[in-house]
Enzyme design. Sequence first.
Site, PDB file in Angstrom:
ATOM      1  N   ASP A   1       1.274   0.145  29.764  1.00  0.00           N
ATOM      2  CA  ASP A   1       1.415  -0.097  28.333  1.00  0.00           C
ATOM      3  C   ASP A   1       0.261   0.522  27.548  1.00  0.00           C
ATOM      4  O   ASP A   1      -0.376  -0.133  26.730  1.00  0.00           O
ATOM      5  CB  ASP A   1       1.485  -1.598  28.055  1.00  0.00           C
ATOM      6  N   CYS A   2       0.013   1.784  27.798  1.00  0.00           N
ATOM      7  CA  CYS A   2      -1.090   2.501  27.154  1.00  0.00           C
ATOM      8  C   CYS A   2      -0.509   3.665  26.349  1.00  0.00           C
ATOM      9  O   CYS A   2       0.559   4.200  26.690  1.00  0.00           O
ATOM     10  CB  CYS A   2      -2.056   3.013  28.219  1.00  0.00           C
TER      11      CYS A   2
END
Length: 210
Positions: free
Chosen positions: A79-80
Amino acid sequence: MEPLAVHPGRCSGPRARVFAVLLSMALCTAMLFLLQLKFLKPRVSSFYTFEVKDAKGRPVSLEKFKGKEVTLVANVASDCQLTDRNYLALQELHREFGPFHFSVLAFPCNQFGEAEPRPSKEVASFVRSNYGVTFPVFHKIKILGPEAEPAFRFLVDSSKKEPRWNFWKYLVNPEGQVVRSWRPEEPIEAIRPEIADLIRQMIIKKREDL
């Protein structure tokens, strides 16, 4: 009047005590040195010396890569803002140079922006379904602090480059030494020639050893 008798024992008493103290100190120092030799861990010189866990928590010896493959090791996250670009680039490198001479090794980590909240098995499933990942994705680890994964700490100590965010990459030669490292924003074009050169050297060495 009789002369006072001389008592050598009384005169030498303080000297004897000083000698005994010095001797005790020397013996203690020698014992500490011997204990250090016995219990001090030898310096690890290869990344492939370590054992890690796969996404299911099973032990995996990195020894299987020694002398056989060049590896690119990365701390990854799902989730970057850099996730899409980096996973696609890593899979492209793995497909181009693997599977016999090269492998990407991915270690999920949640210490940078809490960008990897998933359990390890979910991470492996997520990257396979979303990015077609075929390289090994290992158990989620810590990189910073006293609980840092020893295998990854070796990469950091060897390169003197500690990750400051997700997707730092370390290029490891077939002997297990770190050759180069890259920040997450550096393009794949900067990495590809270094991998190709190491693989070429490895293949030449194997032919010479035949």
